[in-house]
Scaffold this active site. Structure first.
Site, mmCIF file in Angstrom:
data_model
loop_
_atom_site.group_PDB
_atom_site.id
_atom_site.type_symbol
_atom_site.label_atom_id
_atom_site.label_comp_id
_atom_site.label_asym_id
_atom_site.label_seq_id
_atom_site.Cartn_x
_atom_site.Cartn_y
_atom_site.Cartn_z
ATOM 1 N N SER A 133 0.973 -1.056 0.138
ATOM 2 C CA SER A 133 -0.194 -0.031 0.190
ATOM 3 C C SER A 133 0.844 1.049 -0.158
ATOM 4 C CB SER A 133 -0.849 -0.010 1.202
ATOM 5 O OG SER A 133 -1.548 1.171 1.417
ATOM 6 N N TYR A 146 -2.013 0.581 10.868
ATOM 7 C CA TYR A 146 -2.181 0.101 9.237
ATOM 8 C C TYR A 146 -0.788 0.578 8.321
ATOM 9 C CZ TYR A 146 -3.653 -1.027 4.637
ATOM 10 O OH TYR A 146 -3.877 -1.286 3.207
#
Length: 248
Positions: A133, A146
């Protein structure tokens, strides 16, 4: 008679994983669709002529079952199982959310890779593609659990490439920015549809799961000597994590 090319896609029950399974099947792969939700992967496997494998990547026992189902050789592994849970600041962090994110995005990825590596090497030209990501590259408020997990994904990928440098296997990462899927934001905000929708508010065209699957399909079908180390992919509207063009 050459064997049909095979691929494993984890997180195949929805979003990028499901789209990738469809894309690889279209490329001629027999796809092992791995995820926890059996009904979803059974429907997907039936649609694309693949094999459903119920698998929780955080369970070593479950992952061993996946390896057994795959057998002695495997051409492509796409580690897509992942997820973001919660969005609180570090000062209010939920320990369990953080633990779950690390378990799935880092430990799970390691366990699946470790279990399937012998089969990937046996193919003579294996490919490991980890779905990272832009959160694995850029910090942002409320994202620490995250971003830490996805930085983990990135660094595990880099380490694997170093360790497997003399082996017949490629190690790649795709790092998507803003992708609108059915579940990702909804899971993150524990089913709060309003907060999930706010993430994409005013963004005319975020990326779709199919956009990412398209890129993954390209990456894993390059000639065996071509390693796409990392591909960062964002919608045109997203210049950076904090700079997104929103209309209205």
């Amino acid at each position: 008679m050459s064997h049909p090319r095979t691929a494993v896609v984890t997180g195949a029950s929805s979003g990028i994983g499901a789209a990738t399974a469809r894309r690889l099947a279209a490329e001629g792969f027999h796809v092992f669709c791995a995820a926890r939700r059996r009904d979803r992967i059974e429907a997907l496997a039936a649609e694309i002529g693949g094999t459903p494998v119920e698998c929780d990547v955080t369970s070593a026992e479950s992952v061993a079952g996946l390896a057994a189902a795959v057998g002695e050789r495997l051409d492509v592994l796409v580690n897509d199982a992942g997820g973001a849970f919660g969005s609180g600041p570090v000062a209010e962090a939920d320990t369990e959310d953080w633990r779950r994110m690390y378990e799935v995005n880092v430990i799970g990825l390691m366990q699946v890779t470790r279990a399937l590596l012998p089969a990937l090497l046996a193919s003579g030209a294996g490919a490991i593609l980890n779905v990272g990501s832009t959160a694995g590259r850029t910090a942002y408020e409320g994202g620490a659990g995250y971003t830490a997990a996805k930085h983990g994904t990135k660094v595990v990928t880099e380490t694997l490439r170093l360790e497997l440098w003399d082996q017949p296997v490629r190690v790649m990462e795709i790092a998507p920015g803003m992708v609108k899927t059915d579940e990702f934001a909804l899971v993150r905000f524990e089913g709060d549809r309003e907060r999930a929708d706010a993430v994409y508010a005013g963004v005319a065209e975020p990326l779709t799961a199919e956009d990412i699957a398209d890129a993954i399909g390209w990456m894993v079908t390059r000639p065996p000597h071509v390693n796409i180390d990392e591909l960062v992919i964002k919608p045109r509207a997203q210049a950076a994590q904090h700079k997104v063009h929103r209309q209205g």
